[in-house]
Design a protein around this motif. Structure first.
Motif, PDB file in Angstrom:
ATOM      1  N   ILE A 175       0.621  -1.330   0.005  1.00  0.00           N
ATOM      2  CA  ILE A 175      -0.233   0.035   0.054  1.00  0.00           C
ATOM      3  C   ILE A 175       0.800   1.307   0.160  1.00  0.00           C
ATOM      4  CG2 ILE A 175      -0.166   0.095   2.646  1.00  0.00           C
ATOM      5  CD1 ILE A 175      -3.013   1.045   1.962  1.00  0.00           C
ATOM      6  N   GLU A 176       0.209   2.266  -0.730  1.00  0.00           N
ATOM      7  CA  GLU A 176       0.972   3.569  -0.473  1.00  0.00           C
ATOM      8  C   GLU A 176       0.169   4.178   0.381  1.00  0.00           C
ATOM      9  OE1 GLU A 176       3.931   4.680  -1.934  1.00  0.00           O
ATOM     10  OE2 GLU A 176       4.327   3.275  -3.723  1.00  0.00           O
ATOM     11  N   SER A 177       0.703   4.631   1.351  1.00  0.00           N
ATOM     12  CA  SER A 177      -0.138   5.234   2.391  1.00  0.00           C
ATOM     13  C   SER A 177       0.131   6.993   2.703  1.00  0.00           C
ATOM     14  CB  SER A 177       0.042   4.428   3.748  1.00  0.00           C
ATOM     15  OG  SER A 177      -0.612   5.320   4.655  1.00  0.00           O
ATOM     16  N   GLU A 178      -0.677   7.781   3.159  1.00  0.00           N
ATOM     17  CA  GLU A 178      -0.486   8.966   3.597  1.00  0.00           C
ATOM     18  C   GLU A 178      -1.700   9.412   4.405  1.00  0.00           C
ATOM     19  OE1 GLU A 178      -1.645  12.130   0.562  1.00  0.00           O
ATOM     20  OE2 GLU A 178      -1.907  10.612  -0.859  1.00  0.00           O
ATOM     21  N   ALA A 179      -1.589  10.684   4.735  1.00  0.00           N
ATOM     22  CA  ALA A 179      -2.649  10.968   5.783  1.00  0.00           C
ATOM     23  C   ALA A 179      -3.888  11.324   4.957  1.00  0.00           C
ATOM     24  CB  ALA A 179      -2.170  12.463   6.617  1.00  0.00           C
ATOM     25  N   VAL A 180      -5.178  10.828   5.553  1.00  0.00           N
ATOM     26  CA  VAL A 180      -6.316  10.856   4.820  1.00  0.00           C
ATOM     27  C   VAL A 180      -7.519  11.612   5.846  1.00  0.00           C
ATOM     28  CG1 VAL A 180      -5.776   9.428   3.086  1.00  0.00           C
ATOM     29  CG2 VAL A 180      -6.987   8.654   5.131  1.00  0.00           C
ATOM     30  N   LEU A 181      -8.510  12.044   5.188  1.00  0.00           N
ATOM     31  CA  LEU A 181      -9.765  12.519   5.894  1.00  0.00           C
ATOM     32  C   LEU A 181     -10.835  11.402   5.717  1.00  0.00           C
ATOM     33  CD1 LEU A 181     -11.335  14.766   7.466  1.00  0.00           C
ATOM     34  CD2 LEU A 181     -12.030  15.313   5.415  1.00  0.00           C
ATOM     35  N   ILE A 182     -11.227  10.758   6.716  1.00  0.00           N
ATOM     36  CA  ILE A 182     -12.362   9.832   6.485  1.00  0.00           C
ATOM     37  C   ILE A 182     -13.665  10.259   7.254  1.00  0.00           C
ATOM     38  CG2 ILE A 182     -10.393   8.011   6.847  1.00  0.00           C
ATOM     39  CD1 ILE A 182     -11.205   7.241   9.746  1.00  0.00           C
ATOM     40  N   SER A 183     -14.536   9.357   6.841  1.00  0.00           N
ATOM     41  CA  SER A 183     -15.913   9.696   7.090  1.00  0.00           C
ATOM     42  C   SER A 183     -16.732   8.711   7.522  1.00  0.00           C
ATOM     43  CB  SER A 183     -16.627  10.645   6.248  1.00  0.00           C
ATOM     44  OG  SER A 183     -17.875  10.792   6.344  1.00  0.00           O
ATOM     45  N   ARG A 184     -17.657   8.830   8.638  1.00  0.00           N
ATOM     46  CA  ARG A 184     -18.700   7.589   8.783  1.00  0.00           C
ATOM     47  C   ARG A 184     -19.788   7.620   7.710  1.00  0.00           C
ATOM     48  NH1 ARG A 184     -23.524  10.182   9.709  1.00  0.00           N
ATOM     49  NH2 ARG A 184     -23.740  11.791  10.617  1.00  0.00           N
ATOM     50  N   PRO A 185     -20.319   6.485   7.550  1.00  0.00           N
ATOM     51  CA  PRO A 185     -21.268   6.361   6.785  1.00  0.00           C
ATOM     52  C   PRO A 185     -22.533   7.482   6.617  1.00  0.00           C
ATOM     53  CG  PRO A 185     -21.052   4.244   7.839  1.00  0.00           C
ATOM     54  CD  PRO A 185     -20.286   5.404   8.678  1.00  0.00           C
ATOM     55  N   GLY A 186     -22.651   7.938   5.461  1.00  0.00           N
ATOM     56  CA  GLY A 186     -23.640   9.067   5.493  1.00  0.00           C
ATOM     57  C   GLY A 186     -22.902  10.379   5.655  1.00  0.00           C
ATOM     58  N   ASP A 187     -23.518  11.385   5.190  1.00  0.00           N
ATOM     59  CA  ASP A 187     -22.934  12.690   5.509  1.00  0.00           C
ATOM     60  C   ASP A 187     -23.177  13.482   6.616  1.00  0.00           C
ATOM     61  OD1 ASP A 187     -21.152  12.406   3.019  1.00  0.00           O
ATOM     62  OD2 ASP A 187     -23.081  13.052   1.731  1.00  0.00           O
ATOM     63  N   ALA A 188     -22.333  13.968   7.456  1.00  0.00           N
ATOM     64  CA  ALA A 188     -22.730  14.825   8.521  1.00  0.00           C
ATOM     65  C   ALA A 188     -22.726  16.083   8.120  1.00  0.00           C
ATOM     66  CB  ALA A 188     -21.734  14.460   9.689  1.00  0.00           C
ATOM     67  N   ASP A 189     -23.582  17.156   8.824  1.00  0.00           N
ATOM     68  CA  ASP A 189     -23.661  18.465   8.257  1.00  0.00           C
ATOM     69  C   ASP A 189     -22.364  18.952   8.789  1.00  0.00           C
ATOM     70  OD1 ASP A 189     -26.172  18.355   7.652  1.00  0.00           O
ATOM     71  OD2 ASP A 189     -26.937  18.959   9.593  1.00  0.00           O
ATOM     72  N   GLY A 190     -21.726  19.943   7.990  1.00  0.00           N
ATOM     73  CA  GLY A 190     -20.379  20.660   8.228  1.00  0.00           C
ATOM     74  C   GLY A 190     -19.187  19.775   7.529  1.00  0.00           C
ATOM     75  N   THR A 191     -19.495  18.451   7.094  1.00  0.00           N
ATOM     76  CA  THR A 191     -18.350  17.854   6.385  1.00  0.00           C
ATOM     77  C   THR A 191     -17.852  18.496   5.153  1.00  0.00           C
ATOM     78  OG1 THR A 191     -19.186  15.826   7.526  1.00  0.00           O
ATOM     79  CG2 THR A 191     -17.610  15.666   5.580  1.00  0.00           C
ATOM     80  N   GLU A 192     -18.732  19.004   4.464  1.00  0.00           N
ATOM     81  CA  GLU A 192     -18.513  19.770   3.238  1.00  0.00           C
ATOM     82  C   GLU A 192     -17.575  20.957   3.458  1.00  0.00           C
ATOM     83  OE1 GLU A 192     -17.873  20.099  -0.533  1.00  0.00           O
ATOM     84  OE2 GLU A 192     -18.977  18.188   0.323  1.00  0.00           O
ATOM     85  N   ARG A 193     -18.221  21.690   4.487  1.00  0.00           N
ATOM     86  CA  ARG A 193     -17.388  22.762   4.587  1.00  0.00           C
ATOM     87  C   ARG A 193     -15.708  22.610   5.178  1.00  0.00           C
ATOM     88  NH1 ARG A 193     -18.635  27.663   9.245  1.00  0.00           N
ATOM     89  NH2 ARG A 193     -18.474  25.595  10.689  1.00  0.00           N
ATOM     90  N   LEU A 194     -15.735  21.388   5.819  1.00  0.00           N
ATOM     91  CA  LEU A 194     -14.492  21.017   6.456  1.00  0.00           C
ATOM     92  C   LEU A 194     -13.458  20.720   5.134  1.00  0.00           C
ATOM     93  CD1 LEU A 194     -12.434  20.148   8.600  1.00  0.00           C
ATOM     94  CD2 LEU A 194     -13.404  18.035   8.361  1.00  0.00           C
ATOM     95  N   LEU A 195     -14.149  19.860   4.408  1.00  0.00           N
ATOM     96  CA  LEU A 195     -13.501  19.296   3.110  1.00  0.00           C
ATOM     97  C   LEU A 195     -13.225  20.533   2.293  1.00  0.00           C
ATOM     98  CD1 LEU A 195     -12.606  16.708   1.579  1.00  0.00           C
ATOM     99  CD2 LEU A 195     -14.903  16.498   0.618  1.00  0.00           C
ATOM    100  N   ARG A 196     -13.916  21.297   2.091  1.00  0.00           N
ATOM    101  CA  ARG A 196     -13.459  22.912   1.248  1.00  0.00           C
ATOM    102  C   ARG A 196     -12.476  23.387   1.683  1.00  0.00           C
ATOM    103  NH1 ARG A 196     -18.416  24.224   0.797  1.00  0.00           N
ATOM    104  NH2 ARG A 196     -18.433  25.677   2.444  1.00  0.00           N
TER     105      ARG A 196
END
Length: 279
Positions: A175-196
Motif C-alpha cells: 500500500i502507498e499510504s498518507e494522511a487521509v480525511l475519513i468519514s462515517r457512513p452518510g454525510d454529517a452536517d459541516g463535512t462539506e465545509r471542512l473538506l472545502r
C-alpha cells in the motif's frame, strides 16, 4: 456540531494540527487536552490515538477524522476515505533474508510479522496466499533475526534499516499510504465545509502567486512559459508599453519559471505564498 477525530501524537499529529489551524479552526493549547470545542466553527475536536480513529469514525461515534490510509485499512471496521491530505506518505513492502523469497506466492504457509496484520492478511488473500500473521507493535525488522517470523511487512523509506537487519525487499507494494480525511457512513452536517477548507489548504501549500512586469509584445511568450492554473491576470501600467502580470503556479519549479521569464524580458518578479484558497 461536527465531531472530528484528530491524532493526539505520532507523525500525523503535528501536521494535522497545523493543517486544521490553517483552515481556520481552533486548536488545543495543552497537549494533554483530549477534547476541544470550537463554537465559532460549530465543531468539536477529539484527540485520539491514530490507530483508534478509524474505529471511532466507522462506528459513527465521530463524524470525520484524520488518520493514515494504512491505519484505515487495518481497522476492523471500514470508514470511508474522502480526501488524501498530502502528508505523512509511506510505502509498505515485504522483506525477508536475502535470497529466501522472490515473489508473494513464496509466502504461502510462512510466518509474516507486521504491525498491520489485518491490512497485510487482506492483501495476501487478495493474491491467493495464506500465511500466518504475527502481530507486532514496532521493531518489526527484528522479528526474523529473533525467530518470531520468516518474513516481515513494514514501512519502507530508504531501506537502510532493513539492510542493516540483513533483509531485502521483494514482491509488490502492499500500500502507498498518507494522511487521509475519513468519514462515517452518510454525510454529517459541516463535512462539506471542512473538506472545502482542507482542500484550500492543500492548494495553498502547493501553489504560489507570481507577479512580474512585462513588455506588452511579450505576453504570448510569457503565457506559454507560465499559463497558470486558470489564466494570467494582466493589468496595464502607467507606461503603455508595459503590463503587470499575476499568475498562480505550482510551488515546485517556480525558480526555473522565474529564470525563463527573466530571460525573455520580464522584470520585478515577486513570489507570494498563498495562505488560504477556494477554487
Amino acid at each position: 456540531m461536527l465531531r472530528i477525530a484528530v491524532p493526539n501524537k505520532g507523525s500525523l499529529a503535528e501536521t494535522a494540527a497545523e493543517m486544521l489551524a490553517e483552515a481556520g479552526y481552533a486548536g488545543r493549547r495543552d497537549s494533554k487536552t483530549l477534547h476541544v470545542i470550537d463554537a465559532q466553527n460549530d465543531v468539536e475536536f477529539f484527540f485520539l490515538r491514530p490507530r483508534d480513529i478509524a474505529t471511532y469514525v466507522a462506528s459513527g461515534a465521530l463524524d470525520v477524522g484524520i488518520t493514515g490510509r494504512d491505519l484505515l485499512r487495518d481497522a476492523p471496521e471500514q470508514a470511508r476515505e474522502v480526501q488524501a491530505l498530502g502528508f505523512a506518505r509511506s510505502t509498505f513492502r515485504f522483506a525477508a533474508p536475502a535470497g529466501r523469497y522472490s515473489t508473494i506466492q513464496d509466502l504461502a504457509g510462512v510466518r509474516v510479522a507486521s504491525a498491520y496484520p489485518a491490512l497485510v492478511d487482506a492483501f495476501l488473500r487478495e493474491h491467493g496466499v495464506e500465511a500466518t500473521l504475527v502481530p507486532l507493535d514496532g521493531a518489526v525488522e527484528s522479528a526474523v533475526q529473533l525467530g518470531v517470523a520468516d518474513a516481515i511487512a513494514d514501512v519502507v523509506e530508504t531501506g537502510t534499516t532493513l539492510r542493516q537487519a540483513g533483509l531485502e525487499i521483494f514482491g509488490p507494494v502492499i500500500i502507498e499510504s498518507e494522511a487521509v480525511l475519513i468519514s462515517r457512513p452518510g454525510d454529517a452536517d459541516g463535512t462539506e465545509r471542512l473538506l472545502r477548507r482542507l482542500r484550500g489548504v492543500i492548494v495553498a501549500r502547493r501553489y504560489v502567486l507570481l507577479d512580474y512586469d512585462l513588455p506588452v509584445e511579450l505576453i504570448d511568450q510569457a503565457t506559454a512559459i507560465a499559463s497558470g492554473r486558470e489564466s494570467p491576470t494582466i493589468s496595464p501600467l502607467q507606461d503603455p508599453k508595459w503590463v503587470a502580470v499575476r499568475v498562480m503556479l505550482p510551488r515546485s519549479g517556480i525558480n526555473q519559471v522565474m529564470d525563463d521569464l527573466y530571460a525573455i524580458g520580464a522584470r520585478a518578479l515577486l513570489v507570494t505564498a498563498i495562505h488560504a484558497a477556494r477554487l
